[in-house]
Design an enzyme around this catalytic site. Structure first.
Site, PDB file in Angstrom:
ATOM      1  N   ASP A  97       0.863  -1.183   0.000  1.00 33.91           N
ATOM      2  CA  ASP A  97       0.000   0.000   0.000  1.00 33.91           C
ATOM      3  C   ASP A  97       0.907   1.243   0.000  1.00 33.91           C
ATOM      4  OD1 ASP A  97      -3.256   0.106   1.512  1.00 33.91           O
ATOM      5  OD2 ASP A  97      -2.299   1.615   0.229  1.00 33.91           O
ATOM      6  N   ASP A 198      -2.700   4.735  -2.685  1.00 30.18           N
ATOM      7  CA  ASP A 198      -3.709   5.388  -1.848  1.00 30.18           C
ATOM      8  C   ASP A 198      -3.931   6.836  -2.297  1.00 30.18           C
ATOM      9  OD1 ASP A 198      -5.115   5.128   0.877  1.00 30.18           O
ATOM     10  OD2 ASP A 198      -3.966   6.980   1.135  1.00 30.18           O
ATOM     11  N   GLU A 251      -6.287   3.946  -6.023  1.00 31.84           N
ATOM     12  CA  GLU A 251      -7.569   4.252  -5.383  1.00 31.84           C
ATOM     13  C   GLU A 251      -8.016   5.607  -5.910  1.00 31.84           C
ATOM     14  OE1 GLU A 251      -7.724   5.920  -1.607  1.00 31.84           O
ATOM     15  OE2 GLU A 251      -9.544   4.897  -1.026  1.00 31.84           O
ATOM     16  N   HIS A 320     -10.925  -2.342   3.387  1.00 33.54           N
ATOM     17  CA  HIS A 320     -10.882  -1.941   4.800  1.00 33.54           C
ATOM     18  C   HIS A 320     -11.670  -0.670   5.080  1.00 33.54           C
ATOM     19  CE1 HIS A 320      -7.984   0.416   2.677  1.00 33.54           C
ATOM     20  NE2 HIS A 320      -7.906   1.231   3.704  1.00 33.54           N
ATOM     21  N   ASP A 321     -12.213  -0.058   4.029  1.00 29.87           N
ATOM     22  CA  ASP A 321     -13.021   1.158   4.192  1.00 29.87           C
ATOM     23  C   ASP A 321     -14.508   0.894   3.979  1.00 29.87           C
ATOM     24  OD1 ASP A 321     -10.638   3.272   2.393  1.00 29.87           O
ATOM     25  OD2 ASP A 321     -10.753   2.730   4.518  1.00 29.87           O
TER      26      ASP A 321
HETATM   27  O1  TEU Z   1      -9.149   6.282   1.557  1.00 22.95           O
HETATM   28  C1  TEU Z   1      -9.394   7.454   0.783  1.00 22.95           C
HETATM   29  C2  TEU Z   1     -10.777   7.973   1.067  1.00 22.95           C
HETATM   30  O2  TEU Z   1     -11.223   7.951   2.149  1.00 22.95           O
HETATM   31  C3  TEU Z   1     -11.569   8.543  -0.055  1.00 22.95           C
HETATM   32  O3  TEU Z   1     -11.045   8.010  -1.258  1.00 22.95           O
HETATM   33  C4  TEU Z   1     -13.032   8.056   0.075  1.00 22.95           C
HETATM   34  O4  TEU Z   1     -13.038   6.762   0.612  1.00 22.95           O
HETATM   35  C5  TEU Z   1     -13.641   7.993  -1.301  1.00 22.95           C
HETATM   36  O5  TEU Z   1     -13.544   9.281  -1.808  1.00 22.95           O
HETATM   37  C6  TEU Z   1     -15.073   7.534  -1.321  1.00 22.95           C
HETATM   38  O6  TEU Z   1     -15.751   7.731  -0.157  1.00 22.95           O
HETATM   39  C7  TEU Z   1      -7.760   5.976   1.674  1.00 22.95           C
HETATM   40  C8  TEU Z   1      -7.618   4.751   2.556  1.00 22.95           C
HETATM   41  O7  TEU Z   1      -8.251   3.631   1.944  1.00 22.95           O
HETATM   42  C9  TEU Z   1      -8.230   5.078   3.889  1.00 22.95           C
HETATM   43  O8  TEU Z   1      -8.227   3.935   4.759  1.00 22.95           O
HETATM   44  C10 TEU Z   1      -7.439   6.211   4.527  1.00 22.95           C
HETATM   45  O9  TEU Z   1      -8.094   6.622   5.718  1.00 22.95           O
HETATM   46  C11 TEU Z   1      -7.335   7.426   3.579  1.00 22.95           C
HETATM   47  O10 TEU Z   1      -7.038   7.070   2.236  1.00 22.95           O
HETATM   48  C12 TEU Z   1      -6.201   8.331   4.025  1.00 22.95           C
HETATM   49  O11 TEU Z   1      -4.969   7.668   3.783  1.00 22.95           O
END
Ligand code: TEU
Ligand code: CA
Length: 543
Positions: A97, A198, A251, A320-321
């Site tokens: 990651d 990320d 992402e 994980h989100d």
């Molecule tokens: O998530 C990014 C994030 O929160 C946004 O892309 C959001 O999820 C999206 O726009 C749709 O809702 C990443 C990681 O996966 C997350 O766990 C971290 O908290 C975040 O970045 C910060 O590093």
């Protein structure tokens, strides 16, 4: 050229919740090594590891204090090298990651930057306060509230799209871009096959001018998928990813299909694949929040747009989100097993590279939290604070948050019914789901009808099904509950997938005329009769 990642089956591990081996209640690298054979048995060929780096855990490891080491609570670099070797011996590749939109505020770069020590003084986005002492602009972030934090040491504000303990790096500074290249090469030298990138579409802030509209992600138009961001990705592809054959999946929160095409089409020389979110927000008012009725026709419309808009991409339901998909789009009550299996058929018959998340293969459900104080996730607490500022009553706030909180995905992997879920002999950092007593890996491993063995069967079956592995995607039918699509190769091999995403018997008209042989189902039905049982999934070979 047929890259390895087109045939791969990825499995995301959230290390702190996967397998603990030293009783401290947190998963660790030796724990991952101890479970590699289970992943081979499932049919996994590649792992995405959520961050293992030293981190003060403001955002559970997505706030990194050293990009070239392993947090001692996860193990050591030697443990990591052993994991790479053990996985490689089983034909499993590893991607890391890469979290480089921001660092931890405890990273040495930030500590030097706040003291204006060269060359780090310009590694972050610093601005003086306005004349009235207020922040430089009106932006609001992903964890709610202003994206600016005042720093007493430097006497300026710094930008943070996420938590104040996650200061954004300054991508107008070539030295920052070069530092990230060093980090990537460090891990590629240790044998990783690539990166999950990320927040990779928000690196470059074209301007810091005020945003417009509601105070939710206000200002995003200044940094979402900017041309400067594309230039950085092309530089990294030219300097590192291309020459070293490194795989990348980005992402890409909130991207449109056109933006996704610019990020990932092969001739762009940027990312290989991207994670979009549209398909997970069919029954949501705003991102993951604000539930509204599900509609299978809308899900098929969104899938069709993305499946046909990108030649090849990642397909996923969980990470994980995200809340657990069987609780989100399935039925985690009466039809738990049928709906979990239906969702496996949906995910694994789409065109693209599938990504599973730990626990999805056994049908893990949302955690059944009953109050906000059970949640660890900074985002959940900040969303509650924002809703409170709009004077929403506590019960309504909790109704909005409980099934959307990222912690639903982060409870310990449910290996066995024993205390600690077979995850730990200690006290888990986040309490295990109460349904571990029946919903666990050991209870399913030898049960031919289990969700786990269904995933194993579908993952094996699809490898031999050319329409699924390489065919096109065409919508066939949809209504509020049922959707159907067809996968076909140029030489005429085809299969049609029928899914009833409801608890009622359905009789979609075109199913009556559907010819062909059932080659896969979650019901064991021997032949077609024009009906779909509740949560029944059918794959029909032939036209
Ligand atoms: O998530 C990014 C994030 O929160 C946004 O892309 C959001 O999820 C999206 O726009 C749709 O809702 C990443 C990681 O996966 C997350 O766990 C971290 O908290 C975040 O970045 C910060 O590093
Ligand atoms: Ca541990």
């Amino acid at each position: 050229m047929h890259p390895w990642w087109k045939d791969a089956v990825f499995y995301q591990i959230y290390p702190r919740s996967f397998q603990d081996t030293n009783g401290d209640g947190r998963g660790d690298i030796p724990g991952i090594i101890s479970r590699l054979d289970a992943l081979v048995k499932l049919g996994v060929t590649a792992l995405w590891l959520s961050p293992l780096y030293p981190s003060p855990d403001a955002d559970n490891g997505y706030d990194i204090a050293d990009y070239c080491d392993i947090d001692p609570r996860n193990g050591t670099l030697a443990d990591f090298d052993e994991l790479v070797a053990q996985a490689g011996a089983r034909g499993i590749r590893i991607i890391m990651d890469l979290v480089i939109n921001h660092t931890s505020n405890e990273h040495p770069w930030f500590q030097a930057s706040r003291r204006r020590e060269a060359p780090y003084d310009d590694y972050y986005i610093w601005r003086p306060a306005k004349a009235d002492g207020k922040p430089p602009n009106n932006w609001t972030g992903f964890f709610m509230g202003s994206t600016w934090q005042w720093d007493e040491v430097r006497g300026e504000y710094y930008l943070h799209l996420f938590d104040p303990k996650q200061p954004d790096l300054n991508y107008h500074n070539p030295a920052v871009i070069a530092e990230v290249e060093k980090v990537m090469n460090f891990w590629l030298d240790r044998g990783v096959a690539g990166f999950r990138c990320d927040v990779i579409t928000m690196l470059y802030k074209t301007s810091l001018k005020d945003g417009s509209g509601i105070p939710i992600l206000r200002g995003i138009e200044n940094y979402k998928t900017q041309e400067g961001n594309h230039e950085i990705l092309r530089q990294w592809h030219r300097d590192v990813w291309g020459p070293r054959g490194a795989f990348t999946v980005g992402e890409a929160g909130l991207v449109t299909l056109d933006e996704a095409r610019d990020l990932s089409l092969p001739d762009r020389g940027e990312l290989d694949l991207i994670f979009y979110f549209d398909h997970l927000e069919v029954d949501r008012l705003l991102s993951r929040y604000g539930p509204k009725p599900f509609n299978a026709a809308e899900l098929l419309r969104r899938f069709t747009s993305w499946q046909q808009g990108l030649d090849w991409n990642a397909v996923y339901f969980e990470n994980h989100d995200q809340p657990r998909i069987v609780s989100h789009y399935g039925d985690d009550g009466r039809y738990w097993a049928m709906s979990a299996k239906l969702l496996a058929v949906l995910l694994l018959t789409l065109r693209g590279t599938p990504f599973l998340f730990q626990g999805q293969e056994i049908g893990m459900t949302n955690a059944g939290f009953t109050s906000l104080d059970q949640l660890d996730d900074i985002e959940s607490h900040n969303v509650d604070g924002l809703l409170k500022s709009f004077h929403l009553p506590r019960r309504l706030r909790w109704w909005i948050i409980r099934n959307s909180s990222r912690d639903n995905a982060r409870t310990p992997m449910q290996w066995s019914a024993g205390p600690g879920a077979g995850f730990t002999t200690g006290t888990p950092w986040l309490r295990a789901n109460a349904n571990t007593n029946w919903l666990n890996y050991d209870a399913q491993d030898d049960d031919p009808d289990s969700v786990l063995n269904f995933y194993r069967r579908v993952l094996q079956w699809r490898r031999g099904c050319e329409p699924v592995m390489s065919g096109n995607f065409e919508p066939v039918y949809s209504d509020r509950a049922v959707l159907a699509y067809r996968r076909a190769t140029d030489d005429g091999q085809a299969c049609t997938i029928w899914l009833n995403m409801s608890g009622k018997v359905r009789r979609p008209k075109p199913l009556g005329a559907q010819a062909g042989r059932i080659v896969l189902s979650n019901s064991g039905r021997p032949e077609l009769d024009g009906t779909l049982q509740p949560w029944e999934a059918l794959v029909v070979a032939g036209n």
